[in-house]
Design a protein around this motif. Structure first.
Motif, mmCIF file in Angstrom:
data_model
loop_
_atom_site.group_PDB
_atom_site.id
_atom_site.type_symbol
_atom_site.label_atom_id
_atom_site.label_comp_id
_atom_site.label_asym_id
_atom_site.label_seq_id
_atom_site.Cartn_x
_atom_site.Cartn_y
_atom_site.Cartn_z
ATOM 1 N N PHE A 129 51.052 46.472 37.900
ATOM 2 C CA PHE A 129 49.639 46.711 38.213
ATOM 3 C C PHE A 129 48.810 46.039 37.146
ATOM 4 C CE2 PHE A 129 45.552 48.761 37.964
ATOM 5 C CZ PHE A 129 45.213 48.993 39.280
ATOM 6 N N HIS A 130 47.768 45.343 37.584
ATOM 7 C CA HIS A 130 46.871 44.694 36.628
ATOM 8 C C HIS A 130 45.499 44.559 37.265
ATOM 9 C CE1 HIS A 130 44.982 41.238 34.529
ATOM 10 N NE2 HIS A 130 45.486 41.850 33.486
ATOM 11 N N THR A 131 44.479 44.867 36.485
ATOM 12 C CA THR A 131 43.103 44.660 36.928
ATOM 13 C C THR A 131 42.224 44.383 35.714
ATOM 14 O OG1 THR A 131 41.287 45.564 38.281
ATOM 15 C CG2 THR A 131 42.439 47.104 36.853
ATOM 16 N N ALA A 132 41.227 43.562 35.907
ATOM 17 C CA ALA A 132 40.241 43.266 34.864
ATOM 18 C C ALA A 132 38.867 43.537 35.464
ATOM 19 C CB ALA A 132 40.358 41.814 34.412
ATOM 20 N N LEU A 133 38.142 44.433 34.866
ATOM 21 C CA LEU A 133 36.828 44.815 35.382
ATOM 22 C C LEU A 133 35.728 43.946 34.775
ATOM 23 C CD1 LEU A 133 37.234 48.691 35.409
ATOM 24 C CD2 LEU A 133 37.720 47.041 37.208
ATOM 25 N N ASP A 134 34.575 43.964 35.404
ATOM 26 C CA ASP A 134 33.434 43.193 34.918
ATOM 27 C C ASP A 134 33.166 43.507 33.453
ATOM 28 O OD1 ASP A 134 33.026 41.993 37.371
ATOM 29 O OD2 ASP A 134 31.469 43.402 37.993
ATOM 30 N N GLY A 135 32.990 42.453 32.685
ATOM 31 C CA GLY A 135 32.712 42.605 31.263
ATOM 32 C C GLY A 135 33.941 42.453 30.393
ATOM 33 N N ALA A 136 35.133 42.572 30.984
ATOM 34 C CA ALA A 136 36.358 42.346 30.218
ATOM 35 C C ALA A 136 36.459 40.858 29.893
ATOM 36 C CB ALA A 136 37.578 42.802 31.019
ATOM 37 N N VAL A 137 37.135 40.562 28.800
ATOM 38 C CA VAL A 137 37.279 39.168 28.377
ATOM 39 C C VAL A 137 38.756 38.792 28.362
ATOM 40 C CG1 VAL A 137 35.157 39.209 27.009
ATOM 41 C CG2 VAL A 137 37.304 39.839 25.941
ATOM 42 N N LEU A 164 43.166 55.038 37.354
ATOM 43 C CA LEU A 164 42.542 54.601 36.105
ATOM 44 C C LEU A 164 41.410 53.623 36.385
ATOM 45 C CD1 LEU A 164 45.723 54.079 33.910
ATOM 46 C CD2 LEU A 164 43.967 55.837 33.599
ATOM 47 N N ARG A 165 41.629 52.707 37.331
ATOM 48 C CA ARG A 165 40.603 51.724 37.687
ATOM 49 C C ARG A 165 39.366 52.415 38.260
ATOM 50 N NH1 ARG A 165 38.074 48.691 41.290
ATOM 51 N NH2 ARG A 165 37.805 46.468 40.860
ATOM 52 N N ALA A 166 39.577 53.364 39.170
ATOM 53 C CA ALA A 166 38.444 54.077 39.774
ATOM 54 C C ALA A 166 37.630 54.806 38.706
ATOM 55 C CB ALA A 166 38.949 55.061 40.833
ATOM 56 N N ALA A 167 38.305 55.432 37.759
ATOM 57 C CA ALA A 167 37.598 56.136 36.679
ATOM 58 C C ALA A 167 36.820 55.153 35.807
ATOM 59 C CB ALA A 167 38.595 56.924 35.829
ATOM 60 N N GLU A 224 33.732 53.859 37.743
ATOM 61 C CA GLU A 224 32.700 54.908 37.782
ATOM 62 C C GLU A 224 31.901 54.948 36.479
ATOM 63 O OE1 GLU A 224 32.873 59.710 37.773
ATOM 64 O OE2 GLU A 224 33.997 58.709 39.370
ATOM 65 N N ARG A 225 32.584 54.675 35.376
ATOM 66 C CA ARG A 225 31.933 54.726 34.060
ATOM 67 C C ARG A 225 31.427 53.355 33.602
ATOM 68 N NH1 ARG A 225 35.873 58.260 34.611
ATOM 69 N NH2 ARG A 225 35.754 60.340 33.736
ATOM 70 N N GLU A 226 31.605 52.355 34.465
ATOM 71 C CA GLU A 226 31.184 50.971 34.177
ATOM 72 C C GLU A 226 31.792 50.455 32.868
ATOM 73 O OE1 GLU A 226 26.909 50.842 34.451
ATOM 74 O OE2 GLU A 226 26.936 51.290 36.590
ATOM 75 N N LEU A 227 33.088 50.697 32.676
ATOM 76 C CA LEU A 227 33.776 50.266 31.462
ATOM 77 C C LEU A 227 34.310 48.846 31.619
ATOM 78 C CD1 LEU A 227 35.820 53.519 30.746
ATOM 79 C CD2 LEU A 227 33.660 52.794 29.697
ATOM 80 N N PRO A 228 34.097 48.005 30.638
ATOM 81 C CA PRO A 228 34.586 46.622 30.692
ATOM 82 C C PRO A 228 36.025 46.536 30.185
ATOM 83 C CG PRO A 228 33.282 46.918 28.725
ATOM 84 C CD PRO A 228 33.271 48.237 29.458
ATOM 85 N N VAL A 229 36.969 47.007 30.990
ATOM 86 C CA VAL A 229 38.350 47.113 30.519
ATOM 87 C C VAL A 229 39.318 46.316 31.381
ATOM 88 C CG1 VAL A 229 37.976 49.396 29.501
ATOM 89 C CG2 VAL A 229 38.788 49.216 31.863
ATOM 90 N N VAL A 230 40.497 46.113 30.809
ATOM 91 C CA VAL A 230 41.643 45.578 31.530
ATOM 92 C C VAL A 230 42.679 46.698 31.552
ATOM 93 C CG1 VAL A 230 43.510 43.883 31.464
ATOM 94 C CG2 VAL A 230 41.197 43.200 30.852
ATOM 95 N N ILE A 231 43.295 46.898 32.705
ATOM 96 C CA ILE A 231 44.301 47.943 32.850
ATOM 97 C C ILE A 231 45.585 47.295 33.333
ATOM 98 C CG2 ILE A 231 44.959 50.051 34.082
ATOM 99 C CD1 ILE A 231 41.866 50.505 34.460
ATOM 100 N N GLY A 232 46.675 47.602 32.659
ATOM 101 C CA GLY A 232 47.968 47.083 33.075
ATOM 102 C C GLY A 232 49.013 48.176 33.026
#
Length: 70
Positions: A55-63, A32-35, A38-46
């Motif tokens: 599992f937890h990650t926060a991508l650039d732009g997530a708040v 999910l993180r790789a996808a 790739e799409r430059e989505l500002p999301v958090v995935i848990g």
């Protein structure tokens, strides 16, 4: 509306795993993180397993609020 509701229930039944391990959680979260990257989505995935976030990650732009929405 009922047809849509029935479709959602049928899909939910299909999405039940026979097993789901911490390794599965890591692989799912990583894919999910790789996808999202790739799409430059500002999301958090848990991914939570048995009430524990495994599992937890926060991508650039997530708040910070995104974490509470999980």
């Amino acid at each position: 509306m009922t047809e849509f509701h029935d479709q959602i229930l049928a899909e939910a039944e299909e999405l039940v795993f026979d097993r789901f391990t911490r390794e599965d959680a890591w692989l799912l979260g990583s894919q999910l993180r790789a996808a999202a990257v790739e799409r430059e989505l500002p999301v958090v995935i848990g991914v939570v397993l048995g009430g524990q976030r495994v599992f937890h990650t926060a991508l650039d732009g997530a708040v910070p609020d995104n974490d509470s929405w999980l």
